[in-house]
Design a protein around this motif. Structure first.
Motif, short mmCIF file in Angstrom:
data_model
loop_
_atom_site.label_atom_id
_atom_site.label_comp_id
_atom_site.label_asym_id
_atom_site.label_seq_id
_atom_site.Cartn_x
_atom_site.Cartn_y
_atom_site.Cartn_z
N PRO A 121 0.82 -1.21 0.00
CA PRO A 121 0.00 0.00 0.00
C PRO A 121 0.85 1.26 0.00
O PRO A 121 1.95 1.28 0.58
CB PRO A 121 -0.78 -0.11 1.32
N SER A 122 0.36 2.32 -0.64
CA SER A 122 1.07 3.60 -0.60
C SER A 122 0.79 4.34 0.70
O SER A 122 1.60 5.15 1.15
CB SER A 122 0.64 4.47 -1.80
N ARG A 123 -0.37 4.05 1.30
CA ARG A 123 -0.73 4.64 2.60
C ARG A 123 -1.42 3.57 3.43
O ARG A 123 -2.00 2.62 2.89
CB ARG A 123 -1.69 5.83 2.44
N ALA A 124 -1.37 3.71 4.74
CA ALA A 124 -2.12 2.81 5.61
C ALA A 124 -3.61 3.09 5.45
O ALA A 124 -4.04 4.25 5.45
CB ALA A 124 -1.70 3.00 7.06
N ASP A 125 -4.39 2.06 5.30
CA ASP A 125 -5.84 2.19 5.16
C ASP A 125 -6.45 2.47 6.52
O ASP A 125 -6.41 1.61 7.42
CB ASP A 125 -6.41 0.90 4.58
N PRO A 126 -7.04 3.67 6.74
CA PRO A 126 -7.61 3.99 8.06
C PRO A 126 -8.65 2.97 8.53
O PRO A 126 -8.76 2.71 9.72
CB PRO A 126 -8.24 5.37 7.84
N ALA A 127 -9.39 2.39 7.58
CA ALA A 127 -10.44 1.44 7.95
C ALA A 127 -9.88 0.14 8.50
O ALA A 127 -10.56 -0.59 9.21
CB ALA A 127 -11.34 1.16 6.74
N ARG A 128 -8.62 -0.17 8.17
CA ARG A 128 -8.02 -1.43 8.60
C ARG A 128 -7.08 -1.28 9.81
O ARG A 128 -6.55 -2.28 10.29
CB ARG A 128 -7.26 -2.08 7.44
N ILE A 129 -6.86 -0.06 10.26
CA ILE A 129 -5.97 0.14 11.41
C ILE A 129 -6.66 -0.37 12.68
O ILE A 129 -7.78 0.02 12.99
CB ILE A 129 -5.60 1.62 11.59
N ASN A 130 -6.01 -1.26 13.37
CA ASN A 130 -6.52 -1.79 14.65
C ASN A 130 -6.04 -0.87 15.76
O ASN A 130 -5.01 -1.12 16.41
CB ASN A 130 -6.02 -3.22 14.85
N LEU A 131 -6.77 0.21 16.00
CA LEU A 131 -6.33 1.23 16.95
C LEU A 131 -6.16 0.69 18.37
O LEU A 131 -5.18 1.05 19.04
CB LEU A 131 -7.29 2.42 16.93
N PRO A 132 -7.07 -0.15 18.88
CA PRO A 132 -6.84 -0.68 20.24
C PRO A 132 -5.55 -1.47 20.36
O PRO A 132 -4.84 -1.35 21.36
CB PRO A 132 -8.07 -1.57 20.47
N LEU A 133 -5.22 -2.27 19.33
CA LEU A 133 -3.98 -3.05 19.39
C LEU A 133 -2.76 -2.13 19.28
O LEU A 133 -1.76 -2.33 20.00
CB LEU A 133 -3.96 -4.09 18.29
N VAL A 134 -2.82 -1.14 18.39
CA VAL A 134 -1.72 -0.18 18.29
C VAL A 134 -1.49 0.50 19.64
O VAL A 134 -0.36 0.62 20.13
CB VAL A 134 -2.00 0.88 17.21
N PHE A 135 -2.59 0.93 20.25
CA PHE A 135 -2.49 1.62 21.54
C PHE A 135 -1.91 0.68 22.60
O PHE A 135 -1.05 1.10 23.41
CB PHE A 135 -3.88 2.10 21.98
N ALA A 136 -2.33 -0.57 22.61
CA ALA A 136 -1.85 -1.52 23.61
C ALA A 136 -0.34 -1.76 23.47
O ALA A 136 0.39 -1.82 24.47
CB ALA A 136 -2.61 -2.84 23.49
N VAL A 137 0.12 -1.90 22.22
CA VAL A 137 1.55 -2.12 21.99
C VAL A 137 2.35 -0.91 22.45
O VAL A 137 3.37 -1.03 23.15
CB VAL A 137 1.82 -2.41 20.51
N LEU A 138 1.89 0.27 22.06
CA LEU A 138 2.58 1.49 22.47
C LEU A 138 2.57 1.66 23.98
O LEU A 138 3.54 2.17 24.57
CB LEU A 138 1.95 2.71 21.79
N MET A 139 1.49 1.22 24.62
CA MET A 139 1.39 1.35 26.07
C MET A 139 2.43 0.47 26.78
O MET A 139 2.94 0.84 27.84
CB MET A 139 -0.03 0.99 26.53
#
Length: 553
Positions: free
Chosen positions: A441-459
């Motif tokens: 992909p040229s950009r990350a698809d906002p509809a496919r971003i798993n925000l809770p998982l991203v947040f958990a990893v960053l946390m």
């Protein structure tokens, strides 16, 4: 009663001491983080004559150079802090920091004054770093020297959390300004507003700090001894204190620079630059993360009052070591699953004569990158694509394999500039077409971003960073006697955060460009953290029961 009221005004309470110290330090962190958060925009305005990758690396290096001069600021302001007092010194540091930040918001860009623009930007960044080199030590010491024993970790934890408050302020102002003026206007001129707001914050911070008095420990030292102090000689040239300077640096601070700046800054660059997540989404994620983790600094500082500084800090270091590589792989799958899928289904390999391949890192913008290998790798680096390397026969033209598809590069060394530019564009188009066909992909698809998982990893990264950072101020203050405390603790702190931490984004990005592996830059953080774990386990003493008024001479 009037005399009592006057005394009360002259001797501010513990809450006022902590609030005033923390507020000023939060303002200085705000100034520093505004620049780091706007690195991509700044690259376009001040390094417009360089290519995309070079401009980005130059912006990161400019950000990092602000940290490089921090040890010099630590030496200068540490000396003044130990000779003339804590309060006066950090009034000077906050003023210098604020004026330099406002000046960045007023600088003309490259299109207006040419090469003078990045030079002036670099000077302002170095002034910021010089001031911040003296700020943290003064604030941490001032609070610790007021704090009762048994609450030192908890109260200095509020100084540690100012980094989070500064980042919250910076991101809030950036997001609000971008929303108010629009993305295009923000990129054109609105980015200056967060810098200019520092004028107001400087005035408020100065007003708060002018209400403070000198710390009790410093006043006691002044009253009991009129011996002339030599902070540099006593701190660094006597083994009694010098060994603790080394332990502070190699047992605590190199890990602090690696863990904290990887968690806060490299994750941001990784998501925006490599995973191609929208900058506004990244800002919102980092803001939410910073708010959620702000209280952890105080919690881990409080915990260190109960169980000790050393075990809490070691927990943070070891958690980071365990989490770095699996965490960043998980970030890729959660933030840009299409990229993770494409990497698994159609891995990219550059097959080239190794002698024709240069390091894809040019901090001064002079390399031509015109061989067939360099042209191919520059396309992949600019696209943030991870690739493997394979050797080809001597003299052969490089080939890029995307899964089963092969794209032949072009040797641009014999070409004139116009033909070279055309050849690059042609190779760029063919490689990108093959990548798109393979699902990259040229950009990350906002509809496919798993925000809770991203947040958990960053946390997880934030828990590691705050466990290390929360007790750190108390631990550093407790290592040194009053007469050299400002000088002795400020230098290792600013080498660790300034050199190891400040250069981390640029160094890690350069490692990625060198290897082709988007995760290879993590070895920078792993190496420094592992060394600190070893030194801390073997040699770092526990300090939580030390009396700040009696240790040392």
């Amino acid at each position: 009663m009037a005399a009592g009221e006057t005394a009360a005004r002259r001797e501010p309470g513990l809450r006022t001491v902590v609030t005033a110290s923390a507020a000023g330090t939060a303002f200085e962190w705000y100034d520093f983080f505004v620049f780091g958060s706007l690195a991509t925009v700044i690259a376009r305005h001040f390094f417009a004559d360089a290519g995309e990758t070079v401009a980005y690396i130059m912006a990161l290096l400019t950000f990092g150079l602000g940290f490089v001069v921090r040890p010099l600021g630590a030496l200068v302001f540490g000396w003044f802090g130990d000779r003339t007092g804590r309060k006066t010194t950090f009034l000077v540091t906050i003023t210098l920091m604020g004026l330099a930040t406002v000046a960045i918001g007023l600088l003309p860009d490259y299109g207006q004054i040419g090469i003078a623009a990045p030079i002036l930007l670099l000077v302002m960044r170095m002034l910021q770093g010089f001031a911040l080199g003296g700020e943290y030590g003064g604030a941490a010491i001032y609070v610790a020297e007021h704090a009762p024993q048994g609450r030192r970790g908890y109260l200095t934890g509020w100084i540690q959390t100012t980094a989070a408050f500064g980042l919250i302020g910076a991101l809030t102002v950036i997001l609000a300004t971008r929303a108010a003026v629009g993305p295009e206007a923000f990129d054109a001129w609105g980015w200056r507003i967060p810098f200019l707001l520092s004028a107001l914050l400087l005035a408020i911070s100065l007003w708060i700090r002018l209400r403070l008095n000198e710390s009790p420990a410093y006043r006691l030292m002044e009253a009991e001894s009129d011996e002339r102090r030599a902070p540099f000689r006593e701190a660094f040239l006597t083994w009694r204190n010098g060994r603790f300077v080394l332990l502070a640096l190699f047992g605590i601070m190199i890990a602090q620079g690696a863990v904290w700046y990887c968690g806060y800054f490299y994750t941001r660059f990784f998501m925006e630059r490599v995973l191609k997540v929208d900058a506004n989404t990244v800002d919102q994620l980092v803001l939410a993360l910073t708010v959620a983790s702000a209280g952890l600094y105080v919690f881990f500082g409080w915990l260190s009052d109960r169980v000790g500084r050393k075990p809490v800090m070691l927990f943070g270091m070891i958690l980071a070591l365990v989490a770095f590589f699996p965490g960043f792989h998980a970030l890729t799958r959660a933030a840009n699953p299409a990229l993770a899928e494409a990497q698994a289904a159609a891995p990219v390999t550059v097959v080239a004569d190794p002698a024709t391949c240069a390091l894809q890192f040019d901090p001064i913008g002079k390399a031509s990158f015109s061989s067939s290998c360099d042209i191919a790798k520059s396309v992949l680096s600019n696209a943030g694509i991870s690739y493997a390397n394979a050797a080809a026969p001597v003299g052969s033209v490089a080939v890029v394999r995307v899964g089963a598809t092969e794209i032949r590069s072009v040797d641009g060394r014999p070409l004139d500039p116009a033909a070279l530019a055309a050849a690059r564009a042609e190779v760029d188009g063919r490689i990108k077409a093959a990548l798109a066909a393979a699902g990259y992909p040229s950009r990350a698809d906002p509809a496919r971003i798993n925000l809770p998982l991203v947040f958990a990893v960053l946390m997880i990264f934030m828990v590691a960073a705050t466990a290390l950072y929360g007790p750190q101020a108390a631990a550093l203050v407790e290592l040194f006697p009053t007469r050299v405390r400002y000088t002795a603790m400020s230098l290792p702190y600013n080498i660790g955060t300034g050199w190891v931490g400040g250069l981390l984004p640029a160094a890690s990005f350069a490692l990625v460009a060198w290897s082709g592996n988007i995760y290879f830059g993590l070895w920078y953080s792993v190496a420094f953290t592992l060394l600190a774990v070893i030194v801390s386990l073997i040699w770092l003493p526990e300090t939580r029961h030390r009396d700040l008024n009696t240790i040392g001479t």
